[in-house]
Design a protein around this motif. Structure first.
Motif, PDB file in Angstrom:
ATOM      1  N   ASP A 455     -68.569 100.404  22.275  1.00  0.00           N
ATOM      2  CA  ASP A 455     -69.706 101.307  22.108  1.00  0.00           C
ATOM      3  C   ASP A 455     -70.847 100.493  21.482  1.00  0.00           C
ATOM      4  O   ASP A 455     -70.680  99.934  20.393  1.00  0.00           O
ATOM      5  CB  ASP A 455     -69.265 102.455  21.180  1.00  0.00           C
ATOM      6  CG  ASP A 455     -70.387 103.443  20.921  1.00  0.00           C
ATOM      7  OD1 ASP A 455     -71.538 103.142  21.303  1.00  0.00           O
ATOM      8  OD2 ASP A 455     -70.097 104.489  20.329  1.00  0.00           O
ATOM      9  N   LYS A 457     -73.178 101.198  19.787  1.00  0.00           N
ATOM     10  CA  LYS A 457     -73.504 101.605  18.399  1.00  0.00           C
ATOM     11  C   LYS A 457     -72.708 100.789  17.383  1.00  0.00           C
ATOM     12  O   LYS A 457     -73.183 100.534  16.278  1.00  0.00           O
ATOM     13  CB  LYS A 457     -73.194 103.100  18.214  1.00  0.00           C
ATOM     14  CG  LYS A 457     -74.242 103.999  18.844  1.00  0.00           C
ATOM     15  CD  LYS A 457     -74.051 105.420  18.336  1.00  0.00           C
ATOM     16  CE  LYS A 457     -74.109 106.401  19.486  1.00  0.00           C
ATOM     17  NZ  LYS A 457     -72.898 107.019  19.892  1.00  0.00           N
ATOM     18  N   ALA A 460     -74.544  97.614  16.901  1.00  0.00           N
ATOM     19  CA  ALA A 460     -75.962  97.713  16.511  1.00  0.00           C
ATOM     20  C   ALA A 460     -76.238  97.164  15.117  1.00  0.00           C
ATOM     21  O   ALA A 460     -77.237  96.493  14.914  1.00  0.00           O
ATOM     22  CB  ALA A 460     -76.418  99.155  16.635  1.00  0.00           C
ATOM     23  N   TYR A 475     -79.960  95.138  23.636  1.00  0.00           N
ATOM     24  CA  TYR A 475     -79.506  95.632  22.320  1.00  0.00           C
ATOM     25  C   TYR A 475     -79.925  94.667  21.233  1.00  0.00           C
ATOM     26  O   TYR A 475     -79.985  93.493  21.444  1.00  0.00           O
ATOM     27  CB  TYR A 475     -77.976  95.798  22.317  1.00  0.00           C
ATOM     28  CG  TYR A 475     -77.541  96.867  23.259  1.00  0.00           C
ATOM     29  CD1 TYR A 475     -77.608  98.213  22.895  1.00  0.00           C
ATOM     30  CD2 TYR A 475     -77.142  96.546  24.552  1.00  0.00           C
ATOM     31  CE1 TYR A 475     -77.242  99.200  23.790  1.00  0.00           C
ATOM     32  CE2 TYR A 475     -76.781  97.538  25.442  1.00  0.00           C
ATOM     33  CZ  TYR A 475     -76.825  98.859  25.060  1.00  0.00           C
ATOM     34  OH  TYR A 475     -76.463  99.836  25.943  1.00  0.00           O
TER      35      TYR A 475
END
Ligand code: NAD
Ligand code: UGA
Length: 475
Positions: A455, A457, A460, A475
Motif C-alpha cells: 500500500d 501509504k 509515504a 510517490y
C-alpha cells in the motif's frame, strides 16, 4: 468397467497432487504413482513432509492421510503398469529444443516413451488417460503405438486399449482447492464405456454437471485454448499497465472498471512482472506451431504476440529500474523479494524473476534474493551461476559487482541496499516494516513493486522512493 487400480506415470506438479486427491476421494481405488526420477520418488516418500518435492497448501495433509494406504509412490514402472486398469500419462511435455518445430512444438518423447511402456507391460484391457497437456491429435500417436505393439506380439488373446484425453486445469499454489472444487472436468474420448469409467471416479466428489464430455480432439485443443486465453488476459492487462504509467491512469482502477463487466469478468486481471510457469509460454508456442503447420499464418501471429508482449514487458521492468537508478547498476545492491513464478509455490519454471535477475546481474548489480520456498540450488540452476557467497552476512561491499547471493533475513539484506524489487506476491512481504528498512538502505533508495502488494501509504512516510506496476502517479 469399474476402476480398481490406477497407475500414474509422472510424479510431478500435476501427477502428485492429482493422484493424492483421487486417492483421498476414492478410498476404494489403489493409486500408484511412478516416476523414473528416484530422488523425486524418495522425496514423495520422505517422512519429513516439508521435503515433499512439490509445495502446495493442503497437499502434505492429504499425503499424510493416504500415503501407504491407497496411495503409493515408487519407481516400479513395469510392475505398476501391469497391475493397472487405468494408466494416467502425466509426464512433462516441454518445448522442443532441436529438430523440426524447435522452439515452438512440444517435445513428445516422454509421452511416446510412456505409450511404449504401457504397450509393453499392460495386461488385459487398459484405459490410457492423457493428463499431460498435448497437441491436438496426440491421442492418435498413442493409439498407433499401442496398436502396433499388439500386432507384433504373439499372444493368443491380444491386450486392448482405449485412449482418453483428460487435461488438467489446476493452477499451482491453489492446486488442491482447484482439484477438489474444479470449475469443470473435461473428458474427451471415443467410447462411452471408457468415458464412463473415468467419469465415475470424478463423480466421487465432482458434481455430474461439471463433467464435460467431448470428442478427443476438442478436449486436447480446449486445454491449449484455455491457457492461451488466460495468458492473453495477462499480456493485455500488462500492456495497459505500461500505458497507465505514462498517462497517469492506475491499472488497478482500470482492471476494476473493466472487470465489473460480467462479459469480461474480474479474475486474472492483476498486472505483474509478466506471466511465468511451466505452461503458458510452452502451450501458446505449441498452439502457434500447430497453426503454422496447418497454414494459418495470421492465427499463429496473433497468438505469438501474447508471448512477445510478455517478453518485452519483463525487459521493460529491468529498464525502468536502470533508469531510476541513474542509468547504471554497477556495484549497486538490489534485494529481490520472491523468485517463484507466483506465490504459494516452490516452482520457478519460466519465472519472470529469472530473466529480470539475469538482466540486473549483467548490468553489474549485486542482487540478494529472498524466497520463502525456493532453494538456493534451484536459483543457481535457473541463473546458471553460482552465488558469490552462500548466505548474505555482511554489509555492502562496493568491490563486488554483477553477482548474486541468497538471503534469509530480509532486514539484514537491505543494509546498504539501493533498491528492493518485489517479484512474487508472498503474503509475508505485505508485513515488511518499511520504516525500519528505510533506515538501513543507502539513499536515495527505491522500492519497485511489480506485484502491487504494498500500500503506497505505508511507504509515504519513509525515505524510500516508490514505483508500482501500472501506476501513473509519482510517490
Ligand atoms: P513435471 O516435470 O513436474 O513432472 C513430470 C514427471 O514425469 C517428472 O518427474 C519426470 O521424471 C517424469 N517422467 C518423464 N518421463 C517419464 C517416463 N517415461 N516414465 C516415468 N516418469 C517419467 O511436470 P508437471 O508440471 O507435472 O507437468 C506434467 C504435464 O502436465 C505437462 O504436460 C504440463 O503441461 C501439464 N500441466 C501442468 C500443470 C502445472 O501446473 N504444472 C497444470 C496443468 C497441466
Ligand atoms: C496455469 C492455469 O491457470 C491453469 O489453469 C493451468 O492448468 C496451468 O497453467 C497449466 O496448464 O500449467 P499456473 O501457471 O500454475 O496455472 O498459474 P497461474 O495462476 O495461471 O499463473 C500463471 C502466471 O501468470 C504467474 O506468473 C502469475 O503470477 C501470472 N498472473 C496470473 C498474473 O500476472 N496476473 C494474474 O492476474 C494472474
Amino acid at each position: 468397467m469399474k476402476i480398481k487400480n490406477i497407475c500414474c506415470i509422472g510424479a510431478g506438479y500435476v501427477g502428485g497432487p492429482t493422484m493424492a486427491v483421487i486417492a483421498d476421494r476414492c478410498p476404494e481405488i489403489k493409486v500408484e504413482v511412478v516416476d523414473l526420477n528416484k530422488n523425486r520418488i524418495d522425496n514423495w516418500n520422505n517422512k519429513d513432509f516439508d521435503k515433499l518435492p512439490v509445495f502446495e497448501p493442503g497437499l502434505a495433509e492429504i499425503i499424510k492421510k493416504c500415503r501407504g494406504k491407497n496411495l503409493h509412490f515408487s519407481n516400479l514402472i513395469k510392475e505398476k503398469i501391469k497391475e493397472a486398469d487405468m494408466v494416467f500419462i502425466s509426464v512433462n511435455t516441454p518445448t522442443k529444443t532441436q529438430g523440426i518445430g524447435a522452439g515452438k512444438a512440444s517435445d513428445l518423447k516422454w509421452v511416446e516413451a510412456c505409450a511404449r511402456q504401457v504397450a509393453l507391460y499392460s495386461k488385459g484391457h487398459t484405459i490410457v488417460v492423457e493428463k499431460s497437456t498435448l497437441p491436438v491429435r496426440t491421442a492418435e500417436v498413442i493409439k498407433s503405438i499401442l496398436e502396433a505393439a499388439q500386432a507384433s506380439n504373439n499372444l493368443r488373446i491380444k491386450n486392448t486399449f482405449e485412449v482418453l484425453s483428460n487435461p488438467e486445469f489446476l493452477a499451482e499454489g491453489t492446486a488442491i482447492n482447484d482439484l477438489l472444487n474444479p470449475d469443470r472436468v473435461l473428458i474427451g474420448g471415443e467410447k462411452d464405456d471408457a468415458i464412463e469409467s473415468l467419469s465415475e471416479i470424478y463423480r466421487g466428489w465432482v458434481p455430474e454437471e461439471k463433467i464435460i464430455k467431448t470428442n478427443i480432439w476438442s478436449s486436447e485443443l480446449a486445454k491449449l485454448t484455455a491457457n492461451a486465453f488466460l495468458a492473453q488476459r495477462i499480456s493485455s492487462i500488462n500492456s495497459i499497465g505500461a500505458l497507465c504509467e505514462t498517462t497517469g491512469a492506475d491499472v488497478r482502477e482500470v482492471a476494476r472498471a473493466i472487470g465489473s463487466d460480467s462479459r469480461i469478468g474480474s479474475k486474472f486481471l492483476d498486472a505483474g512482472p509478466g506471466f511465468g510457469g511451466s505452461c503458458f509460454k510452452k502451450d501458446i508456442l505449441n498452439l502457434v506451431y500447430l497453426c503454422e503447420y496447418f497454414g494459418l499464418k495470421e492465427v499463429a501471429e496473433y497468438w505469438e504476440g501474447v508471448v512477445r508482449l510478455n517478453k518485452w514487458h519483463q525487459k521493460r521492468i529491468t529498464n525502468l529500474i536502470i533508469k531510476r537508478l541513474f542509468g547504471t547498476l554497477t556495484g549497486k545492491k538490489i534485494v529481490i523479494l520472491g523468485f517463484a513464478f507466483k506465490g504459494n509455490t516452490n516452482d520457478t519454471r519460466e519465472s519472470a524473476a529469472i530473466q529480470i535477475c539475469k538482466d540486473l546481474i549483467s548490468e553489474g548489480a549485486v542482487i540478494c534474493i529472498h524466497d520463502p520456498k525456493v532453494k538456493l540450488e534451484q536459483i543457481a540452476f535457473d541463473l546458471n551461476m553460482n552465488p558469490f557467497k552462500k548466505e548474505h552476512n555482511k554489509p555492502f561491499d562496493s568491490n563486488i559487482e554483477g553477482t548474486w547471493q541468497s538471503v534469509k533475513d530480509i532486514k539484514k539484506a537491505f543494509e546498504g541496499a539501493d533498491a528492493g524489487l518485489i517479484l512474487t506476491e508472498w503474503a509475508s512481504y505485505k508485513k515488511i516494516d518499511w520504516q525500519a528498512i528505510s533506515k538501513v538502505m543507502r539513499k536515495p533508495s527505491w522500492l519497485f513493486d511489480s506485484r502491487s502488494i504494498i500500500d503506497p501509504k505505508t511507504i509515504a512516510n519513509t525515505n524510500i522512493n516508490f514505483w508500482r506496476i501500472g501506476d501513473g502517479l509519482d510517490y
